[in-house]
Scaffold this active site. Structure first.
Site: not given
Ligand SMILES: Cc1cc2nc3c(=O)[nH]c(=O)nc-3n(C[C@H](O)[C@H](O)[C@H](O)COP(=O)(O)O)c2cc1C
Length: 362
Positions: A228, A180, A320-321, A98, A56, A21
């Protein structure tokens, strides 16, 4: 569908369903990528992931979340990005980026510096947004974009996509989530405009859909386009799942190939964290659009991720994490499912680990 089954979308084959991610590193200046990202992102290729999404990345300088975020607003950004895609391609890993504009959530400090206040050395600026409404009590009040500026944004995203192509990416992901800029336009919580870009749901969707159309127009027909989105804002008066389904149906018609389904991003959001927390949203969007979806949000329990694919709730999982914690997560997941991890595991990394002697207890 299994975690290790390949997936072909347009002309790109994902070697497995496990994707890293996008995750901000807040580690750059002027948006220029260097050794940190080559090592950080490259390590996931060694760990067996089939695809990696670069965090991003600002389509404009003022659209970066922090001064440390990467950029793609100039030709100068291409070489650093191309080093990353070159390494990933060499490992047979699909690369995505992204494309992002943070809107009113731009110009913050890296999380570990929050509380230090505004800096004197030009690392903060006034953000822009659909309306002059701050994200929260401690956030800056943004400048409202003029109608002409809004109308120019699809072209800005399209030019960023063209640079992404020159940098060698296999797919681009438009960032329409997490409160965002594009999420701000979609949401009545942040968009109080009275022109064609605000008001009705149709008007609020206008900019995000125009961005999708502009990117699709320049992005090659044989490469996938991801979006996304935050399926729900999770705040009273914000975007609902029903809104998102209408939006995704229109986005699919414009050529979005994969919906990367996240949620929230506004202050006070009420979506309880937990394993697979956004999976029901992903599954609903998959059903409503007939398009592949990527599930994200604590999907790093291998049994949960495998089950989501087996039951056709999702087509890809974004980690992700869990990937930061264990860059070999995808190889471990493949082994746990009784299948063979990707090449680095059978060569440089796994070869050595499999022959490691068992340590004695003493
Ligand atoms: C350090 C960090 C940075 C992140 N940066 C981004 C980002 O650049 N773009 C984005 O869409 N999501 C970002 N996210 C959200 C993750 O992509 C992911 O959606 C979220 O962490 C939930 O997945 P997980 O439970 O597997 O970590 C970030 C998350 C973390 C932890």
């Amino acid at each position: 569908m299994t975690l290790t089954a390949p997936l072909t979308i347009r002309g790109v084959t994902f070697p497995n369903r496990m994707v890293v991610s996008p995750m901000c590193q807040y580690s750059l200046r002027e948006g220029l990528m260097g050794d940190w990202h080559l090592v950080h992102l490259g390590r996931f290729a060694l760990g067996g992931f089939g695809a990696v999404v670069v965090e991003a990345t600002g389509v404009t300088a003022e659209g970066r979340i922090t001064y440390g975020c990467p950029g793609i607003w100039s030709e100068d950004h291409i070489p650093g990005l191309a080093r990353v895609t070159g390494f990933l391609r060499g490992q047979g890993v699909v690369s995505g980026i992204q494309l992002a504009h943070a809107g009113r959530k731009a110009s913050t400090l890296p999380p570990w510096r929050i509380g230090e206040g505004a800096e004197a050395d030009g690392t903060m600026w006034q953000p822009v947004a659909p309306s002059a409404l701050a994200h929260g009590p401690d956030a800056q009040v943004p400048r409202e974009l003029t109608g002409d500026e809004v109308a120019g944004l699809p072209q800005v995203f399209a030019e960023a996509a063209e640079r992404a192509l020159r940098a060698g990416f296999d797919f681009v992901e438009i960032h329409g989530a997490h409160g965002y800029l594009l999420n701000q336009f979609l949401s009545p919580l942040a968009n109080h405009r009275t022109d064609d870009w605000g008001g009705s749901r149709e008007n609020r969707m206008r900019l995000p859909l125009a961005v999708i159309a502009a990117v699709r127009a320049v992005w090659p027909a044989d490469r996938p386009l991801f979006l996304r989105l935050s399926a729900v804002d999770g705040v009273e008066g914000g975007v609902t799942l029903e809104d998102s389904i209408v939006f995704c149906q229109k986005a699919a018609a414009l050529g979005v190939d994969v919906f990367d389904v996240s949620a929230t991003g506004f202050a006070g959001a009420k979506v309880a964290p937990g394993p697979g927390m956004f999976l029901p949203f992903a599954s609903a969007i998959r059903q409503a659009t007939g398009k592949p979806v990527m599930a994200v949000g604590m999907m790093d329990d291998v049994a949960l991720a495998a089950d989501a694919l087996a039951r056709e709730k999702a087509d890809l999982v974004a980690i992700g994490r869990g990937a930061l914690d264990d860059p070999n997560w995808a190889s471990h997941a493949a082994l746990a499912c009784g299948t063979t991890p990707r090449q680095a595991w059978t060569k440089q990394v796994g070869y050595a680990l499999e022959r490691r002697p068992v340590r004695s207890a003493t």
